[in-house]
Design an enzyme around this catalytic site. Structure first.
Site, PDB file in Angstrom:
ATOM      1  N   SER A  17       0.818  -1.212   0.000  1.00 20.37           N
ATOM      2  CA  SER A  17       0.000   0.000   0.000  1.00 20.37           C
ATOM      3  C   SER A  17       0.855   1.267   0.000  1.00 20.37           C
ATOM      4  O   SER A  17       0.589   2.220  -0.743  1.00 20.37           O
ATOM      5  CB  SER A  17      -0.941  -0.001   1.202  1.00 20.37           C
ATOM      6  OG  SER A  17      -0.219  -0.083   2.423  1.00 20.37           O
ATOM      7  N   TRP A  18       1.918   1.288   0.816  1.00 23.25           N
ATOM      8  CA  TRP A  18       2.763   2.475   0.934  1.00 23.25           C
ATOM      9  C   TRP A  18       3.585   2.678  -0.338  1.00 23.25           C
ATOM     10  O   TRP A  18       3.668   3.787  -0.868  1.00 23.25           O
ATOM     11  CB  TRP A  18       3.653   2.331   2.152  1.00 23.25           C
ATOM     12  CG  TRP A  18       4.453   3.526   2.582  1.00 23.25           C
ATOM     13  CD1 TRP A  18       5.742   3.503   3.052  1.00 23.25           C
ATOM     14  CD2 TRP A  18       4.049   4.903   2.648  1.00 23.25           C
ATOM     15  NE1 TRP A  18       6.150   4.780   3.396  1.00 23.25           N
ATOM     16  CE2 TRP A  18       5.128   5.661   3.156  1.00 23.25           C
ATOM     17  CE3 TRP A  18       2.873   5.570   2.306  1.00 23.25           C
ATOM     18  CZ2 TRP A  18       5.079   7.035   3.323  1.00 23.25           C
ATOM     19  CZ3 TRP A  18       2.806   6.951   2.477  1.00 23.25           C
ATOM     20  CH2 TRP A  18       3.902   7.657   2.982  1.00 23.25           C
ATOM     21  N   LYS A 112       9.500   0.955   6.901  1.00 22.85           N
ATOM     22  CA  LYS A 112       9.506   1.232   8.333  1.00 22.85           C
ATOM     23  C   LYS A 112       9.652  -0.084   9.088  1.00 22.85           C
ATOM     24  O   LYS A 112       8.858  -1.000   8.889  1.00 22.85           O
ATOM     25  CB  LYS A 112       8.215   1.931   8.744  1.00 22.85           C
ATOM     26  CG  LYS A 112       7.951   3.236   7.997  1.00 22.85           C
ATOM     27  CD  LYS A 112       6.561   3.760   8.271  1.00 22.85           C
ATOM     28  CE  LYS A 112       6.260   4.997   7.433  1.00 22.85           C
ATOM     29  NZ  LYS A 112       4.877   5.475   7.608  1.00 22.85           N
ATOM     30  N   GLY A 143       7.340   8.814   8.411  1.00 19.90           N
ATOM     31  CA  GLY A 143       6.408   9.713   9.068  1.00 19.90           C
ATOM     32  C   GLY A 143       5.108   9.000   9.371  1.00 19.90           C
ATOM     33  O   GLY A 143       4.839   7.924   8.836  1.00 19.90           O
ATOM     34  N   ALA A 147      -1.370   5.112   3.775  1.00 25.14           N
ATOM     35  CA  ALA A 147      -1.205   5.137   2.325  1.00 25.14           C
ATOM     36  C   ALA A 147      -2.467   5.611   1.610  1.00 25.14           C
ATOM     37  O   ALA A 147      -2.403   6.427   0.683  1.00 25.14           O
ATOM     38  CB  ALA A 147      -0.808   3.742   1.836  1.00 25.14           C
ATOM     39  N   LYS A 198       6.403   4.146  16.563  1.00 20.05           N
ATOM     40  CA  LYS A 198       5.063   4.742  16.628  1.00 20.05           C
ATOM     41  C   LYS A 198       3.989   3.693  16.367  1.00 20.05           C
ATOM     42  O   LYS A 198       2.833   3.863  16.770  1.00 20.05           O
ATOM     43  CB  LYS A 198       4.943   5.923  15.667  1.00 20.05           C
ATOM     44  CG  LYS A 198       5.237   5.642  14.200  1.00 20.05           C
ATOM     45  CD  LYS A 198       4.031   5.185  13.420  1.00 20.05           C
ATOM     46  CE  LYS A 198       4.412   4.935  11.973  1.00 20.05           C
ATOM     47  NZ  LYS A 198       3.387   4.138  11.258  1.00 20.05           N
TER      48      LYS A 198
END
Length: 231
Positions: A17-18, A112, A143, A147, A198
């Site tokens: 997706s990203w 990530k 960040g 997506a 995160k």
């Protein structure tokens, strides 16, 4: 760095997706972009429907996007390589395409995570996997971002991190749009750790919502989570 030469030859490695969202963002800026996917059948469907029905359903993909499952073809001669495979396979993917890289290539990692067995960040994995001559040509994009919201044009802020400020500035110029705001920083490790940690806070916030707690609880988790991440 000649920006026009770089954006004329872009490949995105990883069609999750990203990766698909970032590839589409660059393509919608008018850049010709090649998107590599591991799944041959997914490539065929994207070519036919202009949609990634597996990872980014409902989003029409730019006409400036081309698709391939041939990794050698995807990276050969490219001046910008955006790496977005799952962090656990980053090492294997890079080792496969290293022999075909242009020596002038700019590499940006948007994956990530932390490698399971070694506990290495992606910067450390790339340092081990790439030729020494390319180490100064590697930057990182990270960040808090979803997506699908990026693809829908919702305002988003991310960070381009690199040891070299000029490199970070170049990445910023390439990715910046009216709704996708890219900041710059030289704290590569901090940006990478933030992108990985995160997720723990996000999961905790989801658990909190699932238990029926309200905005106060979620705000406390996020605020104290940020403080803990900073420490």
């Amino acid at each position: 760095m000649n920006l026009n030469e770089i954006v004329a030859k872009i490949s995105v490695v990883g069609a999750g997706s990203w990766g698909t969202s970032l590839a589409n963002l660059l393509a919608e800026k008018g850049y010709p972009v090649t998107l590599w996917a591991y799944e041959t059948d997914l490539v065929e469907r994207m070519q036919q429907t202009r949609e990634n029905d597996l990872y980014l359903s409902g989003i029409k993909l730019s006409k400036n996007l081309t698709f391939t499952s041939d990794l050698k073809q995807a990276v050969t001669g490219k001046r910008l390589l955006l790496l977005v495979p799952p962090s656990q396979v980053m090492r294997q993917v890079v080792e496969q395409f290293v022999p075909h890289l242009d020596e002038r290539v700019l590499i940006v990692s948007a994956s990530k995570g932390i490698e399971n067995d070694s506990l290495m960040l992606m910067s450390q994995v790339l340092e081990e996997s790439l030729p020494t001559a390319l180490h100064k040509q590697v930057g990182f994009l990270s960040g808090p971002s979803f997506a699908k919201e990026v693809s829908a044009g919702m305002p988003t802020a991310v960070v381009a991190a690199a040891d070299d400020q000029q490199l970070a500035d170049t990445i910023q110029k390439i990715f910046n749009t009216e709704t996708f705001r890219v900041y710059t920083h030289n704290d590569v490790i901090g940006v990478e750790l933030g992108g990985a940690m995160k997720n723990v806070i996000a999961l905790a916030a989801g658990v909190s919502d699932g238990l029926g707690f309200g905005h106060n609880t979620r705000a406390a988790l996020i605020t104290r989570g940020l403080a803990e991440m900073t420490r």
